[in-house]
Design a protein around this motif. Structure first.
Motif, mmCIF file in Angstrom:
data_model
loop_
_atom_site.group_PDB
_atom_site.id
_atom_site.type_symbol
_atom_site.label_atom_id
_atom_site.label_comp_id
_atom_site.label_asym_id
_atom_site.label_seq_id
_atom_site.Cartn_x
_atom_site.Cartn_y
_atom_site.Cartn_z
ATOM 1 N N TYR A 4 0.831 -1.209 0.000
ATOM 2 C CA TYR A 4 0.000 0.000 0.000
ATOM 3 C C TYR A 4 0.866 1.260 0.000
ATOM 4 O O TYR A 4 0.561 2.240 -0.659
ATOM 5 C CB TYR A 4 -0.939 0.024 1.210
ATOM 6 C CG TYR A 4 -2.230 -0.716 1.006
ATOM 7 C CD1 TYR A 4 -3.141 -0.351 0.014
ATOM 8 C CD2 TYR A 4 -2.570 -1.788 1.829
ATOM 9 C CE1 TYR A 4 -4.332 -1.021 -0.155
ATOM 10 C CE2 TYR A 4 -3.767 -2.465 1.667
ATOM 11 C CZ TYR A 4 -4.640 -2.074 0.669
ATOM 12 O OH TYR A 4 -5.828 -2.744 0.499
ATOM 13 N N TRP A 5 1.958 1.232 0.772
ATOM 14 C CA TRP A 5 2.828 2.405 0.862
ATOM 15 C C TRP A 5 3.509 2.671 -0.486
ATOM 16 O O TRP A 5 3.527 3.799 -0.970
ATOM 17 C CB TRP A 5 3.864 2.206 1.964
ATOM 18 C CG TRP A 5 4.827 3.338 2.076
ATOM 19 C CD1 TRP A 5 4.573 4.607 2.511
ATOM 20 C CD2 TRP A 5 6.223 3.300 1.738
ATOM 21 N NE1 TRP A 5 5.724 5.359 2.468
ATOM 22 C CE2 TRP A 5 6.743 4.584 2.002
ATOM 23 C CE3 TRP A 5 7.069 2.313 1.251
ATOM 24 C CZ2 TRP A 5 8.083 4.896 1.784
ATOM 25 C CZ3 TRP A 5 8.389 2.621 1.047
ATOM 26 C CH2 TRP A 5 8.882 3.904 1.310
ATOM 27 N N VAL A 6 4.062 1.625 -1.093
ATOM 28 C CA VAL A 6 4.755 1.771 -2.384
ATOM 29 C C VAL A 6 3.796 2.285 -3.452
ATOM 30 O O VAL A 6 4.162 3.113 -4.277
ATOM 31 C CB VAL A 6 5.406 0.432 -2.811
ATOM 32 C CG1 VAL A 6 5.852 0.457 -4.261
ATOM 33 C CG2 VAL A 6 6.579 0.099 -1.903
ATOM 34 N N SER A 7 2.551 1.821 -3.415
ATOM 35 C CA SER A 7 1.569 2.234 -4.423
ATOM 36 C C SER A 7 0.929 3.588 -4.114
ATOM 37 O O SER A 7 0.141 4.093 -4.910
ATOM 38 C CB SER A 7 0.475 1.173 -4.557
ATOM 39 O OG SER A 7 -0.332 1.134 -3.388
ATOM 40 N N GLY A 8 1.263 4.165 -2.944
ATOM 41 C CA GLY A 8 0.695 5.459 -2.568
ATOM 42 C C GLY A 8 -0.727 5.380 -2.049
ATOM 43 O O GLY A 8 -1.423 6.399 -1.973
ATOM 44 N N LEU A 67 -5.089 3.841 6.559
ATOM 45 C CA LEU A 67 -4.844 4.381 7.901
ATOM 46 C C LEU A 67 -6.060 5.149 8.402
ATOM 47 O O LEU A 67 -6.444 5.035 9.568
ATOM 48 C CB LEU A 67 -3.605 5.279 7.888
ATOM 49 C CG LEU A 67 -2.272 4.575 7.640
ATOM 50 C CD1 LEU A 67 -1.172 5.594 7.387
ATOM 51 C CD2 LEU A 67 -1.915 3.659 8.799
ATOM 52 N N LYS A 68 -6.669 5.911 7.519
ATOM 53 C CA LYS A 68 -7.862 6.684 7.892
ATOM 54 C C LYS A 68 -8.988 5.751 8.319
ATOM 55 O O LYS A 68 -9.662 5.995 9.325
ATOM 56 C CB LYS A 68 -8.302 7.562 6.726
ATOM 57 C CG LYS A 68 -9.455 8.471 7.058
ATOM 58 C CD LYS A 68 -9.810 9.372 5.894
ATOM 59 C CE LYS A 68 -10.980 10.271 6.277
ATOM 60 N NZ LYS A 68 -11.373 11.124 5.159
ATOM 61 N N GLN A 69 -9.183 4.674 7.575
ATOM 62 C CA GLN A 69 -10.226 3.698 7.912
ATOM 63 C C GLN A 69 -9.969 3.086 9.290
ATOM 64 O O GLN A 69 -10.906 2.783 10.023
ATOM 65 C CB GLN A 69 -10.281 2.599 6.858
ATOM 66 C CG GLN A 69 -11.359 1.571 7.112
ATOM 67 C CD GLN A 69 -11.358 0.459 6.082
ATOM 68 O OE1 GLN A 69 -10.550 0.432 5.167
ATOM 69 N NE2 GLN A 69 -12.275 -0.477 6.242
ATOM 70 N N ALA A 70 -8.696 2.913 9.645
ATOM 71 C CA ALA A 70 -8.340 2.342 10.950
ATOM 72 C C ALA A 70 -8.382 3.386 12.065
ATOM 73 O O ALA A 70 -8.174 3.054 13.225
ATOM 74 C CB ALA A 70 -6.948 1.720 10.873
ATOM 75 N N GLY A 71 -8.597 4.653 11.711
ATOM 76 C CA GLY A 71 -8.654 5.709 12.714
ATOM 77 C C GLY A 71 -7.302 6.268 13.089
ATOM 78 O O GLY A 71 -7.151 6.894 14.134
ATOM 79 N N VAL A 72 -6.306 6.066 12.238
ATOM 80 C CA VAL A 72 -4.960 6.583 12.501
ATOM 81 C C VAL A 72 -4.880 7.985 11.915
ATOM 82 O O VAL A 72 -5.144 8.198 10.726
ATOM 83 C CB VAL A 72 -3.877 5.679 11.877
ATOM 84 C CG1 VAL A 72 -2.489 6.288 12.054
ATOM 85 C CG2 VAL A 72 -3.948 4.286 12.483
ATOM 86 N N SER A 73 -4.522 8.950 12.741
ATOM 87 C CA SER A 73 -4.403 10.340 12.308
ATOM 88 C C SER A 73 -3.245 10.494 11.342
ATOM 89 O O SER A 73 -2.202 9.854 11.511
ATOM 90 C CB SER A 73 -4.162 11.259 13.496
ATOM 91 O OG SER A 73 -5.214 11.142 14.414
#
Length: 121
Positions: free
Chosen positions: A99-103, A109-115
């Motif tokens: 996910y990080w490599v693909s941007g 992270l938002k779905q998991a509630g991570v700011s």
């Protein structure tokens, strides 16, 4: 009577685990250590397989886990999910890297509630 907390409720599906995993990797520095360790481990595994130096395979695994655990113990200050969910944790390291490599990590992270990380001035 005890009340079940998120850490005491067993995780039953990979979807539940994935959100938990992302919350346990809320700090960008922790994720960066995971990316570095996973990538370094992959490079070493590739080298070992290509050159038939199979004794290096465990070293690649060690590098990956060492970097990740430094992130958990010294940056995130939590216990790695590997101890309770080793298979899902291993898979999630690769999924997060992808996910990080693909941007595309931020929506996860938002779905998991991570700011979102605050940018340095």
């Amino acid at each position: 009577m005890s009340v079940a907390t998120p850490s005491t409720v067993p995780i039953r599906t990979y979807n539940e685990f994935w959100l938990h995993y992302l919350r346990e990797h809320s700090k960008p520095q922790t994720r960066a250590l995971h990316y570095f360790g996973t990538t370094a481990g992959l490079v070493l595994w590739t080298y070992a397989l290509w050159n038939h130096t199979f004794k290096l395979l465990p070293v690649g695994l060690f590098i990956g886990y060492f970097c990740a655990w430094v992130g958990h113990f010294f940056v995130e200050h939590n216990k790695p999910a590997t101890f309770k969910y080793p298979g899902w944790s291993f898979i999630s390291d690769w999924v997060m890297l992808g996910y990080w490599v693909s941007g595309n990590l931020q929506p996860q992270l938002k779905q998991a509630g991570v700011s979102p990380a605050k940018k340095l001035a």
